[in-house]
Design a protein around this motif. Structure first.
Motif: not given
Length: 317
Positions: A267-291
């Motif tokens: 929808k955002a691409g349609k509103d902007a008049g150009a195709e938008i592709k979500l190609v990647d992301y990063v999410r870092f949460q402090l300390g996740e996985g550290i015991e």
């Protein structure tokens, strides 16, 4: 003046855990006497870093930064949350994030790179451990880049601009206007911070995780007492639901609770008049996985004093 060789500096650095420049200065101050140089470092509080490096660091900050069509996220850990409020530590995380923009995902490459001062990241890190008094480590880094479009950063509850406990980057490929990409990217980044997707697409979900979920679903379905063919369908349904709930593009947008992220992007691409592709992301949460280590202060004091600690006993009734 004694001839201070690179080998001498390297040897002192390995023994003390202090920075390269500090080791060179210590040897110059002590005419190359290795033991005296070690004592000099200790008097300056610079030889403590090696011992501190064994302590668990699960606090700290996540940093994010963008430059052009590139973005980087890093996690730098410390032992306590107090250090995250230290200006020296914050400046270090901020500059390491800028280094990651140039060096990419490799922590080793980042640590070997030079900072604005000309000193390597690793040497500054060692010096910070000594001067701040806590173990610190660069845990991970990730860089995203698009050929056209934008990489949009977001920090949830930022402690200071660009630094906080949850950092997100969203990579959007498009020829749409930058203001449209920034607005969309910010919304998706906020969703990612809240919804914690495990992968961009369903096909990208970790195979071992899916098999573990399948085993759990199979056990639950088997307890229903239904025929095997029905159990199999129940398991397939549970896995399909898990995939949709944990892949970013098929998650329901947290802002309205009903629109899939893929549809939000379309929808955002349609509103902007150009195709938008979500190609990647990063999410870092402090300390996740550290015991985190659980400390028993009384036991530590007893151990330091050499007095054995008495076992806990309950009085007899």
């Amino acid at each position: 003046m004694a001839d201070i060789t690179a080998a001498m500096v390297k040897d002192l650095r390995e023994k003390s855990g202090a920075g390269m420049m500090d080791c060179k200065k210590a040897l110059n101050e002590t005419a190359g006497d290795m033991d005296a140089a070690m004592d000099w470092l200790r008097t300056k509080g610079l030889a403590a870093a090696a011992k501190k490096s064994s302590r668990t660091a699960a606090e700290g900050l996540v940093g994010v930064a963008v430059a052009g069509t590139k973005g980087a996220a890093v996690e730098v850990n410390s032992e306590t949350d107090f250090v995250a409020k230290n200006a020296q530590f914050q400046d270090f995380v901020r500059e390491v994030t800028q280094v990651a923009l140039a060096e990419g995902d490799s922590v080793d490459a980042i640590k070997a790179a030079s900072m604005a001062s000309g000193t390597t990241v690793a040497e500054v890190l060692t010096n910070n451990i000594a001067t701040i008094g806590e173990n610190q480590s660069i845990r991970r880094a990730r860089r995203l880049e698009v050929t056209k479009g934008a990489v949009v950063p977001y920090v949830h509850n930022a402690a200071v601009p660009g630094l906080g406990k949850i950092g997100v980057l969203v990579a959007l490929e498009s020829e749409a206007p930058d203001e449209a990409l920034q607005a969309l990217g910010k919304q998706i980044a906020m969703h990612i911070a809240a919804a914690f997707p495990l992968a961009l697409n369903e096909a990208d979900l970790d195979a071992a995780t899916i098999e573990r979920e399948r085993a759990i679903a199979t056990e639950k379905a088997s307890e229903s007492g239904k025929p095997a063919d029905i159990v199999a369908k129940m398991v397939d349904g549970a896995i399909a639901k898990y995939r949709k709930e944990h892949a970013l593009v098929s998650q329901l947008f947290v802002i309205d609770g009903k629109t899939k992220i893929s549809d939000v992007v379309a929808k955002a691409g349609k509103d902007a008049g150009a195709e938008i592709k979500l190609v990647d992301y990063v999410r870092f949460q402090l300390g996740e996985g550290i015991e985190k280590e659980q400390s028993d202060f009384a036991a530590e004091v007893a151990a330091a004093s050499g007095v054995p600690q008495k076992p806990d006993t309950q009085p007899e009734a």
